[in-house]
Write a protein that holds these residues in place. Structure first.
Motif, short mmCIF file in Angstrom:
data_model
loop_
_atom_site.label_atom_id
_atom_site.label_comp_id
_atom_site.label_asym_id
_atom_site.label_seq_id
_atom_site.Cartn_x
_atom_site.Cartn_y
_atom_site.Cartn_z
N UNK B 543 69.70 53.63 44.51
CA UNK B 543 68.11 53.37 43.66
C UNK B 543 67.00 54.24 43.88
N UNK B 544 67.35 55.12 44.79
CA UNK B 544 65.95 55.85 44.95
C UNK B 544 65.19 56.68 43.78
N UNK B 545 66.26 57.14 42.94
CA UNK B 545 65.56 57.90 41.54
C UNK B 545 65.03 56.65 40.77
N UNK B 546 65.80 55.69 40.51
CA UNK B 546 65.47 54.71 39.78
C UNK B 546 64.13 53.93 40.11
N UNK B 547 63.80 53.53 41.37
CA UNK B 547 62.74 53.38 42.06
C UNK B 547 61.50 54.10 41.61
N UNK B 548 61.56 55.42 41.93
CA UNK B 548 60.58 56.18 42.01
C UNK B 548 60.14 56.20 40.28
N UNK B 549 61.15 56.20 39.44
CA UNK B 549 60.85 56.03 38.21
C UNK B 549 59.84 55.10 37.74
N UNK B 550 60.24 53.85 38.34
CA UNK B 550 59.73 52.54 37.81
C UNK B 550 58.26 52.61 38.56
N UNK B 551 57.97 53.08 39.77
CA UNK B 551 56.76 53.03 40.37
C UNK B 551 56.06 54.01 39.58
N UNK B 552 56.61 55.15 38.95
CA UNK B 552 55.48 56.12 38.18
C UNK B 552 55.08 55.31 36.97
N UNK B 553 56.20 54.43 36.45
CA UNK B 553 55.83 53.90 35.03
C UNK B 553 54.74 52.91 35.43
N UNK B 554 54.80 52.30 36.80
CA UNK B 554 53.76 51.22 36.96
C UNK B 554 52.53 51.94 37.47
N UNK B 555 52.62 53.01 37.67
CA UNK B 555 51.11 53.60 38.21
C UNK B 555 50.21 53.88 37.17
N UNK B 556 50.72 54.14 35.84
CA UNK B 556 49.93 54.25 34.79
C UNK B 556 50.08 53.04 33.68
N UNK B 557 50.43 52.15 34.37
CA UNK B 557 50.76 50.65 33.48
C UNK B 557 49.02 50.38 33.03
N UNK B 558 49.07 49.66 31.99
CA UNK B 558 47.36 49.06 31.45
C UNK B 558 46.92 48.00 32.32
N UNK B 559 47.74 47.29 33.07
CA UNK B 559 47.28 46.14 33.81
C UNK B 559 46.81 46.64 35.14
N UNK B 560 45.64 46.30 35.74
CA UNK B 560 45.33 46.81 37.06
C UNK B 560 46.28 46.18 38.14
N UNK B 561 46.38 44.70 37.84
CA UNK B 561 47.39 44.24 38.92
C UNK B 561 48.67 45.15 39.10
N UNK B 562 49.29 45.39 38.04
CA UNK B 562 50.48 45.98 38.17
C UNK B 562 50.30 47.49 38.93
N UNK B 563 49.03 48.25 38.47
CA UNK B 563 48.98 49.53 39.23
C UNK B 563 48.64 49.25 40.76
N UNK B 564 47.73 48.09 41.10
CA UNK B 564 47.69 47.80 42.42
C UNK B 564 49.03 47.78 42.90
N UNK B 565 49.77 46.91 42.60
CA UNK B 565 50.96 46.56 43.10
C UNK B 565 51.85 47.60 43.51
N UNK B 566 51.90 48.64 42.40
CA UNK B 566 52.85 49.79 42.41
C UNK B 566 52.25 50.55 43.59
N UNK B 567 50.72 50.96 43.69
CA UNK B 567 50.42 51.65 44.76
C UNK B 567 50.74 50.99 45.98
#
Lengths: 418, 697
Positions: B543-567
């Motif tokens: 799942x390493x690649x999948x996780x990184x992909x999702x974290x990247x999506x989260x990083x640029x999400x519109x919602x700041x909660x999600x951006x915070x959580x991702x970081x």
């Protein structure tokens, strides 16, 4: 206690307001409208609401909302009970409690509200007392009043207010002295799919109509008072006598009143007067369903079942019905999706039957649950619990009154699950 | 002056002299002044009938909430009218507008002052009612005087009115409190049933903390209670409940309230006389406490639901535990009443049934739901049924619940699923049955039902996750078809939490989520990030690649909660040179064993509010709510209530008042004398029985 009252019709117009303390702007009702919007069905609006500065307690009766504004802690039932008493009084005075009637009699309504509450605390809620202060409008009286200039408002303190029997006015006179008692029993029951009783109990009420001269003291006794499991009385009934002798001893109010209500416990076996054979099914394909209902007598103690009526709240997806009734008529309201089958008298030789097909909205999924049937019926001259009045005695007056007792059994919340 | 100007305008309108209601009603409302001008004209005419007609229309305006204040001068002139109906309507008007037109309102005061001396008690009372309802601060002294006089009036009806006036004056000018308390004290001594309710109401509003005023009247109030009008009963009962909690000791001692030691010290400090009886009987109820319970019991049979409820709450808060159940039947009876009454009563039963299942269990069937009940009634019934569930009746209840789940009312069906969940956690015998039932519901056609089941199953699985990987797999299969965000989030959480039990499925779910991540709801996104993190820790190879992909999506999400959580997650799980410290604990942080959620009733702890109150109903402390005090450890002096030794005199007709007073004085003297002796001899008696001490002395 009660600060203000707003009367609101079901479309949301405030058509009457009354304040017992400082005026509260009607904008306070906006919080209520918000909740009403959310609840969709007016019955689902929560009776107690909180707003930033006030509390709103609402009842819904006869398509009208009675909304009261409260500022401080108060038992909510106190307010609810009072609002229902207001609605009852309107009904008593004007024959019905509707927007049109209230608007037509707005002055009388206002005078009544003025007498019923002082500073938000109930003052006179007894209908006998109120009627002495503010006479109910009748056509004859309004004609006389316009001619003679007399008014509907009395100028002396009603006698009942002062005595310890506030429910009866003094100096009552009748040429025909009569006392009638209606023993009305309602069967509350839930029957399941197979017809077995899930839950059943009997709720009874004794409605009295007493027109007796002077100050009669009545005693009503039963053949089988032990049957009564739980009772509540009009304030006129002497509780001590009931405790010790199981008789109802009272000085009655003048006119119509509810003497007592009682409950016959579900532990006793409750006779269910009718049985229902039903088959409602919806098909997976073809957007249709079938309905077949037959009703027959079960335990009717040899009496005829009348006024039989079946009400079904159909699922939203049912578009129309195509049914044939072997007896009576049926209607299906497309807007509310309510099927009403008015059967009338139940003939044991030829059982009434309603059958046919239901057509469903195309593409709608098959309804999860079959609708339950609400049964309405009436049996004259029978109290299904077996309660019997044995005698009525009168003390304190010399004349001989005419006495009568009538029994009726009705279906209360009688529901058949399908 | 300007009125005159409008007057001519109105003349041109032409119809002002027509007393017809119809005409005024159909006139355009754009000319309110015009319309009111004809009313003014009618009010100033000489004919009574015209005046009355005008007043009726004015009241009609007030009722509709229209402004009729400019008619004040014309209306106030009629305050002294002989026509009683006209006068009453003028009163209605005055009370409504006096606050806005204070100066003009003063014109009417002298009329009321005169009426206060009228021989007709009805007129005296209504004058006081209106006078006290006029909220004009300048007349406060006049009101005060009128109230004082009326409180001594011979007519109980006038005295009742004065009790109401006390509250009005208090809200107008709280500075009068001290004087008003004096009047209340006087009226509390009143023996008329008419006055009792109103004066207690005034007491509650003006000085609810002056418990000492009640002592001497306690027994009288208890004895009068049955004959007081219904509304007064409610107020008196609720006041007496509060009073009793400050004056008597707890009747609940046998329970866990006091342990052995406490009890001993408690009685040691009490009177020596009592001490002898302790061995035989640990608790003796104060006779006054008993008196209250005994005298309120018949009121359970009242037709007024508020009275029944107030007695029920009194028993709940004051009676020994084994006596409380006598209120059950009456409460169940109230369920036949109007919908709003049902709502309040059910709320109270819900609170009671948590602590005392036994009270309502025999009446379980009365809480069965009908399809015609309103939704809030259904939910409350469900709540109570759940509270009542035990090993013996659970099968019946579950069978009943099966019908409810199918209800067309989806909100109610969802509540039923929650209820099943609660039964499953509370009664371990049926946990598996319930769980299986809920799993079956997962294939239900209705989305809300499925979603609610998922949420409840999630909670249930948390309590015993070991043997349920089958269910988790089943839910994973359903995942594609479920669209309700809360349900999706719950499934994702389950996958993450128990990913080691479903090692093959979890990564696949993550893969699907990666595809739809951008269009999911926020809670689903958060749980996706969560799942990704947990899988990364347990199964990083897949799942390493999948996780990184999702974290990247989260990083640029519109919602700041999600951006915070991702970081946060990224720093936590992905090792880098900057963040060595926390990384070591990532596994322990994310995969810590979590305590199972407790499924409990929303009505738990509601009894911190007195039952039957607005606060209880809203579960929020309402303005003016009076807290019920805890039982005192040591009962305060009982003799304070002892005035009632002359109780037999109470029934004497009023002509005997003088002899009554004499006897009263005698008693007071005797009582003083007696208490002196008592202190001298250090003897302490129970003074509850008023005659006995004399003899025993």
């Amino acid at each position: 206690m009660i600060h203000s009252l707003f009367l609101i019709n079901h479309t949301g117009d405030i058509f009457l307001e009354k304040h017992w303390k400082s005026v509260i702007s009607r904008s306070v009702c906006d919080y209520f409208f918000e909740a009403k919007e959310k609840a969709v069905d007016p019955e689902n609006v929560p009776p107690v609401l909180q707003t930033p500065h006030h509390y709103l307690i609402t009842i819904y009766r006869g398509k009208l909302f009675f909304l009261s504004v409260i500022q401080t802690e108060v038992p909510p039932l106190f307010v609810i009970e009072f609002l229902h008493r207001v609605a009852d009084t309107f009904q008593d005075y004007f024959g019905e409690c509707s927007e049109v009637i209230i608007k037509d009699n707005v002055v009388t309504v206002y005078e009544l509200l003025e007498e019923m509450l002082d500073n938000g605390f109930p003052l006179a809620t007894e209908s006998n007392v109120l009627k002495e202060m503010i006479r109910p409008p009748t056509i004859l009286r309004s004609v006389v009043n316009t001619l003679t200039g007399s008014s509907n408002v009395g100028d002396t303190l009603p006698t009942g207010q002062l005595s310890n029997i506030p429910w009866r006015r003094a100096g009552v006179k009748y040429t025909n002295n009569e006392a009638y008692f209606d023993v009305i029993e309602e069967i509350d029951a839930i029957l399941d799919k197979s017809g077995t009783t899930v839950f059943a109990e009997i709720q009874g009420v004794i409605e009295a109509c007493v027109r007796l001269t002077g100050m009669p003291d009545l005693t009503l006794s039963f053949m089988n008072p032990r049957l009564l499991d739980d009772v509540s009385f009009h304030p006129c009934v002497r509780f001590k006598r009931w405790e010790s002798e199981r008789v109802l001893s009272f000085i009655p109010p003048d006119g119509n009143f509810t003497l007592m209500t009682y409950h016959v416990s579900s532990q006793n076996l409750v006779a269910i007067p009718v049985y229902v054979k039903q088959n409602i099914s919806f098909f997976e394909t073809g957007n249709c369903g079938r309905l077949d209902i037959t009703i027959g007598p079960k335990q009717t103690m040899g009496k005829t079942v009348e006024g039989l009526m079946v009400t079904v709240h159909m699922p939203k997806a049912v578009l129309s019905t195509n049914l044939t009734a072997s007896q009576g008529n049926y209607t299906y309201d497309l807007a509310t999706k309510v099927l009403v089958w008015d059967v009338g008298k139940l003939n044991p030789q030829k059982l009434p039957n309603l059958r046919g097909s239901l057509s469903m909205q195309a593409g709608a999924p098959k309804p999860e649950e079959n609708p339950s049937l609400n049964i309405d019926l009436k049996i004259q001259q029978l109290a299904i619990s077996g309660l019997k009045v044995s005698r009525l005695d009168m003390y304190g007056e010399k004349y001989k009154p005419f006495k009568g007792v009538k029994y009726v059994t009705k279906a209360g919340k009688f529901q058949v699950r399908t | 002056k300007y009125l005159l100007g409008y007057f001519s305008l109105d003349q041109s309108g032409g119809s002002w002299f027509l007393p017809s209601l119809m005409l005024t009603l159909i006139r355009p409302t754009m000319f309110p002044v015009l319309r009111n001008e004809d009313l003014k004209e009618m009010l100033e005419s000489n004919k009574e009938s015209l005046k009355l007609e005008a007043m009726k229309r004015v009241v009609g305006l007030i009722a509709k909430g229209k402004n009729a204040s400019e008619l004040f001068p014309a209306v106030v002139k009629n305050v002294a009218s002989k026509n009683i109906e006209l006068k009453k309507l003028v009163y209605v008007y005055l009370v409504r507008y006096a606050e806005e037109q204070q100066d003009l309102a003063l014109l009417s005061i002298s009329t009321f002052q005169r009426a206060l001396k009228d021989p007709n008690q009805f007129i005296r009372a209504s004058a006081l009612r209106v006078l006290s309802s006029i909220r004009v601060p300048i007349i406060v002294p006049i009101m005060m005087l009128a109230i004082k006089e009326a409180a001594a009036d011979l007519s109980p009806y006038v005295r009742k009115t004065s009790a109401h006036a006390i509250q009005k004056l208090f809200s107008l000018d709280p500075d009068q409190k001290e004087q008003l308390i004096e009047v209340i004290e006087k009226l509390l001594k009143d023996k008329s049933t008419l006055v009792a309710g109103s004066v207690v109401m005034a007491f509650e509003e003006v000085c609810p903390d002056r418990i000492d005023l009640i002592h001497k009247n306690y027994r009288k109030l208890c004895n009068l209670l049955v004959d007081v009008e219904e509304w007064g009963q409610v107020v008196i009962i609720s006041m007496l409940t509060r009073y009793a909690r400050t004056q008597f000791t707890s009747p609940w001692k046998e329970g866990a309230v006091f342990d052995e030691n406490n009890e001993k010290t408690f009685y040691d400090s009490d009177s020596e006389e009592k001490k002898g009886q302790i061995e035989a009987k640990p608790y003796i109820m104060d006779p006054d406490h008993r008196l209250l319970l005994r005298n309120t019991k018949p009121l359970l049979q009242s037709r007024n639901t508020a009275v029944v409820m107030s007695v029920a709450q009194l028993y709940w808060h004051l009676a020994p535990k084994h006596e409380v159940s006598i209120v059950t039947k009456s409460l169940v009876r109230l369920l036949r009443s109007h919908r709003e009454v049902q709502y309040i009563v059910l709320q109270n039963i819900a609170t009671m049934s948590i602590q005392r299942k036994g009270m309502f269990e025999p009446f379980m069937k009365s809480f069965y739901v009908r399809s015609t009940d309103a939704t809030h009634i259904k939910t409350l019934k469900l709540e109570i049924l759940t509270n009542l569930a035990n090993e013996a009746n659970i099968s019946t209840i579950l069978r009943e619940f099966q019908t409810y789940v199918k209800s067309q009312d989806k909100a109610f069906a969802a509540a039923t699923i929650q209820a099943i969940g609660r039964c499953a956690t509370n009664i371990s015998e049926v946990t598996d049955t319930c769980l299986n039932g809920l799993v079956l519901l997962l294939s239900n056609r209705d989305e809300t039902v499925v979603a609610e089941s998922v949420v409840v199953i999630k909670k249930l699985l948390q309590t015993q996750p070991t043997q349920h990987s089958e269910i988790i797999k089943h839910m994973a299969k359903l995942f594609d078809n479920i669209t309700v965000p809360m349900a999706r989030a719950s499934i994702l959480w389950l996958m993450g939490e128990y990913c080691e039990r479903v090692p093959k499925i979890a990564p696949d779910v993550l893969r699907k989520m990666a595809k739809t991540f951008t269009i999911e709801e926020d809670i689903v996104k958060l749980q996706t990030v969560n799942l990704a993190a947990k899988l990364y820790l347990t199964n990083s190879k897949q799942t390493k690649l999948l996780t990184q992909y999702i974290l990247n999506l989260g990083k640029y999400d519109q919602n700041y909660d999600i951006r915070d959580r991702t970081r946060f997650i990224r720093q936590l799980i992905v090792p880098s040179e900057k963040n060595g410290a926390l990384n070591k604990y990532a596994r322990r942080i994310l995969l810590a064993p979590k305590p199972a959620p407790v499924l409990e009733s929303a009505f738990k702890d509601r009894d911190r509010y007195q039952l039957g109150t607005l606060s209880h109903s809203l579960n929020i402390k309402a303005t003016g709510y009076q807290e019920l005090s805890d039982w005192p450890a040591v009962a305060p002096d009982q003799s304070v209530r002892n005035v009632e030794v002359i109780e037999p005199v109470r029934n004497l007709p009023s002509s005997h008042t003088s002899s009554y007073l004499l006897m009263y004085k005698c008693f007071v003297l005797w009582d003083k004398f007696f208490s002196k002796i008592r202190t001298l001899l250090w003897l302490r008696f129970s003074l509850s029985d008023t005659i006995d001490p004399v003899f025993s002395l």
